[in-house]
Design a protein around this motif. Sequence first.
Motif, short mmCIF file in Angstrom:
data_model
loop_
_atom_site.label_atom_id
_atom_site.label_comp_id
_atom_site.label_asym_id
_atom_site.label_seq_id
_atom_site.Cartn_x
_atom_site.Cartn_y
_atom_site.Cartn_z
N LEU A 25 0.83 -1.21 0.00
CA LEU A 25 0.00 0.00 0.00
C LEU A 25 0.86 1.26 0.00
CD1 LEU A 25 -2.77 -1.03 2.58
CD2 LEU A 25 -2.86 -1.18 0.08
N ALA A 26 1.90 1.27 0.82
CA ALA A 26 2.78 2.44 0.87
C ALA A 26 3.53 2.62 -0.45
CB ALA A 26 3.76 2.30 2.02
N GLY A 27 3.93 1.52 -1.07
CA GLY A 27 4.67 1.60 -2.32
C GLY A 27 3.84 2.07 -3.49
N SER A 28 2.51 1.99 -3.37
CA SER A 28 1.66 2.42 -4.49
C SER A 28 1.73 3.92 -4.72
CB SER A 28 0.21 1.99 -4.24
OG SER A 28 -0.37 2.73 -3.18
N ARG A 29 2.28 4.68 -3.77
CA ARG A 29 2.42 6.13 -3.96
C ARG A 29 3.42 6.46 -5.07
NH1 ARG A 29 4.75 6.70 2.06
NH2 ARG A 29 6.74 5.66 1.80
N GLU A 30 4.22 5.47 -5.46
CA GLU A 30 5.18 5.67 -6.52
C GLU A 30 4.58 5.48 -7.91
OE1 GLU A 30 8.41 3.06 -5.66
OE2 GLU A 30 8.72 3.85 -3.64
N ALA A 31 3.30 5.08 -7.98
CA ALA A 31 2.64 4.91 -9.27
C ALA A 31 2.62 6.24 -10.02
CB ALA A 31 1.22 4.39 -9.09
N PRO A 32 2.86 6.23 -11.33
CA PRO A 32 2.88 7.49 -12.09
C PRO A 32 1.54 8.20 -12.05
CG PRO A 32 3.84 5.69 -13.36
CD PRO A 32 3.19 5.07 -12.16
N GLU A 33 1.58 9.52 -11.98
CA GLU A 33 0.35 10.31 -12.07
C GLU A 33 -0.16 10.27 -13.51
OE1 GLU A 33 -1.24 12.06 -9.59
OE2 GLU A 33 0.14 11.11 -8.17
N PRO A 34 -1.46 10.40 -13.72
CA PRO A 34 -1.98 10.42 -15.10
C PRO A 34 -1.47 11.65 -15.84
CG PRO A 34 -3.70 11.01 -13.53
CD PRO A 34 -2.53 10.53 -12.72
N PRO A 35 -1.34 11.56 -17.16
CA PRO A 35 -0.89 12.73 -17.94
C PRO A 35 -1.80 13.93 -17.71
CG PRO A 35 -0.95 10.73 -19.29
CD PRO A 35 -1.61 10.39 -18.00
N ALA A 36 -1.21 15.11 -17.73
CA ALA A 36 -1.98 16.33 -17.48
C ALA A 36 -3.12 16.52 -18.47
CB ALA A 36 -1.04 17.54 -17.49
N GLU A 37 -2.91 16.03 -19.70
CA GLU A 37 -3.92 16.22 -20.74
C GLU A 37 -5.01 15.15 -20.71
OE1 GLU A 37 -0.58 13.75 -22.51
OE2 GLU A 37 -0.80 15.48 -21.17
N ASP A 44 -0.97 -2.25 -14.15
CA ASP A 44 0.27 -2.72 -14.77
C ASP A 44 1.48 -2.32 -13.92
OD1 ASP A 44 -1.22 -3.78 -16.83
OD2 ASP A 44 -0.86 -2.10 -18.21
N PHE A 45 1.44 -1.13 -13.32
CA PHE A 45 2.54 -0.69 -12.49
C PHE A 45 2.67 -1.57 -11.25
CE2 PHE A 45 4.07 1.75 -8.84
CZ PHE A 45 5.30 2.20 -9.31
N MET A 46 1.55 -1.94 -10.65
CA MET A 46 1.58 -2.71 -9.41
C MET A 46 1.79 -4.21 -9.64
SD MET A 46 1.28 -0.47 -7.02
CE MET A 46 0.98 -1.54 -5.61
N ALA A 47 1.58 -4.69 -10.85
CA ALA A 47 1.61 -6.13 -11.12
C ALA A 47 2.89 -6.81 -10.65
CB ALA A 47 1.36 -6.39 -12.61
N PRO A 48 4.09 -6.30 -10.99
CA PRO A 48 5.30 -7.00 -10.53
C PRO A 48 5.45 -7.00 -9.01
CG PRO A 48 5.86 -4.94 -11.65
CD PRO A 48 4.42 -5.18 -11.89
N ARG A 49 4.97 -5.97 -8.34
CA ARG A 49 5.05 -5.92 -6.88
C ARG A 49 4.13 -6.99 -6.27
NH1 ARG A 49 6.51 -0.13 -5.14
NH2 ARG A 49 7.45 0.71 -7.03
N ILE A 50 2.96 -7.17 -6.87
CA ILE A 50 2.05 -8.21 -6.39
C ILE A 50 2.62 -9.59 -6.69
CG2 ILE A 50 -0.25 -9.20 -6.71
CD1 ILE A 50 -1.23 -6.31 -7.24
#
Length: 320
Positions: A112-124, A210-216
């Motif tokens: 849960l704490a590591g999920s803060r590293e997930a990329p933010e969505p593009p501004a557009e 997709d970002f969290m998949a390898p961590r899981i």
Amino acid sequence: MSLGYLFGGGVGTEPRGLELYRTYETVRSWYEQVSAWTGLTVGQILEEDLPAAQEERQSVGTVREAALAIGVHDVLASFDLRPAAIGGLSLGAMTASCLAGALERRELFELLAGSREAPEPPAEAPGQGIAIAFGSLAEGAPSHPGENVPGIHLAGDFGPTADGTQRIMMLAGHTEALGALAAGAPPGTVVPLPGRTIAVHTPLRRPYRDFMAPRIDAIPFTDPELPLLSCLEPKVLRTAADVRDLFQRNSTDPISLVDVYGGMKEQGVRLGLVMGPSIPEGILAFPFPVVHIEQPEHIEQALTTAYDLGIDLSGAPALS
């Protein structure tokens, strides 16, 4: 008599667990442990304002809610009250998996704490949001008010209301589409929730998944030690592979409270304890009595109700 624990899936922004923290030493010790695992202070977990960035805010919110739910569980366990079946929605499903023994507590909170590293969505990218919707139970009615509307997905099914007149659902998708749907629907039918900027449990969360998949994939899941009800389909999760699949699909697949409480009913549950505030109290039609637990006084209510329904609490310490 069987007891079931249901864990909600909301990510709250307001302070959670302060009174329980002040009342029970076991909760204070637990929050210190969560702080050590996550790098957050106890104040950040309990009561401080959440970060502004979307994914960091979501991450800290999940830590806050999961810490409270497990803290409640530990207080109840200190009074010898333990579930015969367990399940939850969204984050609650992950918390329930942990308490069912399918992964260690540290592994859950580091995830849960590591999920803060997930990329933010593009501004557009188009804005995202969620809404609560009320649908008809009539035969042949649309599955939800946004059915076949582009940009809107059914993200959650909470089941019929207690009076049997409506069905409560969660819609998620593009903010503009949700706003237009709410404006064109009868008043109160679709209610967008302010401050919710993530289209949870929809395909729009695929980048996060997709970002969290390898961590899981790196988590050493084990078989649950008691019946663990899925919120993604009517199913009892019995193997480590079942739980890993739940974690992988949780962010993009719609959730169903009906699947959880229906499965508990099949397991013989006659009393449910709802941990946390995300499942509305008194609104939904559960197939067994439920007690919602958020405050210290709710602990006494849970113990009293369990006793009245015939749960053996002999040997449990007195409630101060």
